[in-house]
Design an enzyme around this catalytic site. Structure first.
Site: not given
Ligand SMILES: Nc1ncnc2c1ncn2[C@@H]1O[C@H](COP(=O)(O)OP(=O)(O)OP(=O)(O)O)[C@@H](O)[C@H]1O
Ligand SMILES: [Mg+2]
Ligand SMILES: [Mg+2]
Ligand SMILES: Nc1ncnc2c1ncn2[C@@H]1O[C@H](COP(=O)(O)OP(=O)(O)OP(=O)(O)O)[C@@H](O)[C@H]1O
Ligand SMILES: [Mg+2]
Ligand SMILES: [Mg+2]
Lengths: 496, 496
Positions: B126, B143, B145, B150, B325, B386, B390-391, B472
């Site tokens: 995704r 990002e 995934n 999910s 990342k 970051k 994940e998660g 979402r």
């Molecule tokens: N560059 C960005 N600009 C604005 N908001 C961001 C950015 N990167 C992340 N976010 C916000 O932070 C949230 C989490 O970031 P990200 O999805 O990269 O993390 P993750 O730990 O991989 O979470 P998951 O896999 O559960 O989605 C995103 O859903 C978004 O709302």
């Molecule tokens: Mg993620």
């Molecule tokens: Mg995410």
């Protein structure tokens, strides 16, 4: 035939998790008491279908259309009005049961004094049976319900659930995930049948209207306050909408007062939803069948407001009154039955075959017999005493009967009927799943057959169907079978 | 375009009751923490679809197949093994993040030392985007995934819910129950797409087997202990079974150890469910993507046991590692991107257009730049930091970045990337429904596009699809968007 006996680990690791998840995600749920609207809990149900002799099942289906017709006839007074059978019975019952049957009868008499606006009626019935253990092809009628019959939606889903579990191989005791039942778990969709009968009723409503309207025609579900069994009802709403494009609206008696009106400048009393301008073509009652549903005179007024309208009622007052236990008792008298069935000996015998002995407790010959049986400490053991009530929890069983009667004046006994107990063979290997517990205990099952019928006030019958069935089971040790109350549970039929 | 503004009474009396009942009875639910298996609660969701510019939506769909292919390529080492791009990146990350990426990398290196049994891989991806508020047709990737993505099941159902509410006329502010949106609320069914890709994978599994077997081929869902989001996953299980007749089994890492084995006397390492004799053709991970999913060495052993098998993994270790990342950051370097995309300038520009600036925090030129931005109290305000995690719940935002970095040794900074913030225009008129409360507050929406791809270890691509999308939303004021954790909610797309 024996049910599959799964090792406990298979049950816990494979069957139950799928049973819980499938049930919840397919809407087999109720609201808990005082629940917030975003949470629901699984309705109690069995882990397997329950074996039912094919002959008994077919016999029950076989008599449904005649029973629909019988009760339609009983509910039709024609020009006789107060001198009709149903009126005479109801007026007598009204005296011994003034608080409920009496109230219904008062409203009906007021209707008799008005010109009748709507001549079509919709009956949505369920005839309930137990299978006689001395003769496995013989079904015996517990009661005939003419108002607010429930679980049409869940019946479909529980059969689908059991069928799904079987097709997944989760009933296979060998662990090889093979099917163990085959086509013997039939699935019916009575909720669709209910919706279809409402759609038909709307057609009759339109056809018999004096003018056409561009108002949207809808079905009003008249519901209890704090109803918990909304997901069963929702199946009918969904079928109405998804299969027939018909919208429905849910109203308590309070909502009826606040949100509805008759069309103004019009003596047809068409029912209108004030806010949306929708016209209610069918009033479908899921409340109003028990004393507790009317908390004040205002609720009786709301009922009367609906009954007076041009909408088709499901059921109207007379049809509701035809479902009393008293009528059931009277029909066991062959002379009464012939009055409605006529010359068809074979049919009369067929219906009669489903009856057990029911006695009044009045001054007739049968009544004196009934009193003798009811007050004898030994003989009473084979009987159940029933008031003119619906909804469960009202019956008095066996040796409690003499005790109970002795607390009443003998002139009040007339409000009860005394019914022979039907002896039903328990099934041994099924499992009741309730809350997060499982109960591998003997159960007794009650088969309900649904019926839908459209009839008019002159004796015409325009639509007569049997859209499916319901199996409910309860612990062998429990007298009552209420599902939402937690006594009983939903089951499905495995034919053998 | 503005959303319908319903009077509060219409919202409470008509829209919300239907929203709750439809959602619950159609499986839009999660288990609450420590719930019994017979109760569930509605997943947080919006009352209306959220307007999304059609151009942005189409742009996101447009790049999905190329992105699938890009990540498949990155995950394919061919004969290069430890000298490949993904290996070099992972081996470096392993040093700065020994507890998680390091562990995955250790397992992968062990696999490099064995003959590879299964050459086919399944990617279920995704790609997540925010829409740049300075240019409404421009999507920016948050990002990509590559494991355990999910809400494929819920995405379908929320769109159906909103569409259902609209068709019922419940969004009509005039109260006349007319539709207000028309065909602009598209519905996709990614859960079906996931199932279809698994079915395809099973075909490749069979085709590439050295002998045919009469064992039933199934999909294993490897799940978290105490998973609450089971109903979303169940949509995929249901699609597998209902649409393709394929059974699935749910296993935690403990179950993997206790219930699976390789076929004996066979060096193909076919995975077998001991109790049922079923053969696992596809291992689908819904766990294993975060450090906390492995509570002991035994869990890492279980993962390795699965990875070594003949089953097709969704994803395998290399594909999981391609979703870090760090890889995302490296791809923003046009030289790296060209390595995988080749000469197609137009495509490269298209993908590149979805990237915002991402900096490493290492000793390269870009890394020095990143460190400067990250430690400057003013400049850091436009960035998010970051880790390789994940998660959700792992990011550090804006002015918290310098503070956070100062608590680490500079040689640990390398495990993080610094990403430009994407500025997204809030939607003002939607309502978040969470538990039994409603929140009419500004929201930000993130669009996810699903991708499924089957590829082999020699660079071949056999199936490449985009089965749908997800929207979402979260409160404008919240940094995180986790739905099950309660930060965010499910939404659907209204195109304009
Ligand atoms: N560059 C960005 N600009 C604005 N908001 C961001 C950015 N990167 C992340 N976010 C916000 O932070 C949230 C989490 O970031 P990200 O999805 O990269 O993390 P993750 O730990 O991989 O979470 P998951 O896999 O559960 O989605 C995103 O859903 C978004 O709302
Ligand atoms: Mg993620
Ligand atoms: Mg995410
Ligand atoms: N004659 C009978 N023999 C054996 N059991 C009976 C008999 N009559 C009633 N029962 C048991 O009592 C239960 C309740 O009786 P009945 O259905 O007549 O009452 P009710 O108040 O109309 O309830 P409801 O309409 O909610 O079903 C039945 O479901 C059945 O289990
Ligand atoms: Mg009953
Ligand atoms: Mg009854």
């Amino acid at each position: 035939p024996p049910l599959p006996k799964l090792p406990r680990s298979t049950l816990n690791d494979s069957l139950l998790p799928e049973l819980y998840k499938w049930s919840l995600s397919h809407g087999l749920m109720v609201y808990k008491e005082n629940s917030t609207p975003n949470e629901a809990t699984m309705v109690p149900l069995t882990a397997y279908p329950t074996p039912i002799p094919r002959k008994a099942f077919e016999a029950a289906i076989d008599v449904q259309l005649p029973f629909n017709q019988l009760y339609a006839k009983i509910s039709t007074v024609g020009t006789d009005q107060e001198s009709s059978f149903i009126s005479k019975v109801s007026s007598k019952l009204a005296k011994s049961d003034p608080t409920f049957t009496g109230k219904l009868w008062t409203l009906q008499r007021k209707l008799f004094n008005q010109p009748s606006l709507q001549s079509f009626n919709l009956g949505i019935f369920r005839s309930d049976y137990l299978i006689d253990k001395t003769n496995f092809s013989s079904i015996k009628q517990v009661e005939f319900n003419t108002i607010s019959v429930s679980f049409a939606g869940f019946s479909n889903k529980v059969a689908q659930l059991h069928s799904h579990l079987n097709r997944l191989g989760l009933y296979d005791p060998s662990g090889k995930n093979k099917q163990v039942y085959f086509d013997e778990v039939p699935v019916s969709n009575p909720a669709n049948g209910f919706a279809k009968s409402m759609k038909k009723a709307i057609e009759f409503y339109s056809a018999s209207s004096t003018y056409t309207t561009d108002r949207e025609l809808v079905v009003a579900f008249i519901i209890q306050r704090n109803e918990r069994n909304v997901f069963d009802q929702k199946c009918i709403e969904d079928e109405l909408w998804e299969s027939y494009g018909i919208k429905s609206i849910r109203l308590t008696f309070d909502d009826v007062v606040n949100e509805l009106e008759y069309v103004k400048n019009d003596d047809e009393r068409r029912l209108i939803v004030k806010r949306t301008g929708q016209e209610i073509a069918v009033v479908y009652y899921r409340t109003g069948y028990t004393f507790d549903d009317y908390i004040s005179e205002k609720d009786w007024d709301a009922r009367f407001f609906l009954e007076q309208s041009f909408a088709i009622k499901a059921p109207n007052l007379l049809t509701q009154l035809s479902g009393t236990k008293k009528i059931q008792q009277l029909l066991t008298d062959d002379k009464v039955l012939s009055q409605f069935i006529g010359d068809d000996e074979e049919l009369r015998a067929k219906l009669n075959d489903t009856f057990v002995k029911i006695y009044p407790l009045d001054n007739t010959e049968m009544g004196e017999m009934g009193k003798k049986l009811a007050t004898d400490p030994k003989l009473c053991e084979n009987y159940v005493l029933k008031p003119q009530r619906e909804g469960g929890g009202n019956n008095i069983y066996k040796k409690d009967i003499p005790k109970f009667l002795s607390t009443l004046n003998e002139n009040e006994w007339d409000a009860y009927i005394l019914m022979e107990l039907i002896h039903n063979e328990p099934s041994l290997d099924n499992i009741i799943c309730r809350n997060d517990e499982i109960f591998p205990l003997p159960i007794l099952s009650e088969l309900g057959i649904y019926g839908t019928i459209i009839f008019d006030d002159k004796g015409g019958i325009y639509y007569n169907h049997c859209p499916g069935w319901l199996l409910r089971s309860k612990f062998e040790t429990s007298d009552e079978g209420g599902v939402v109350a937690g006594f009983g549970c939903l089951d499905s039929v495995f034919l053998y």
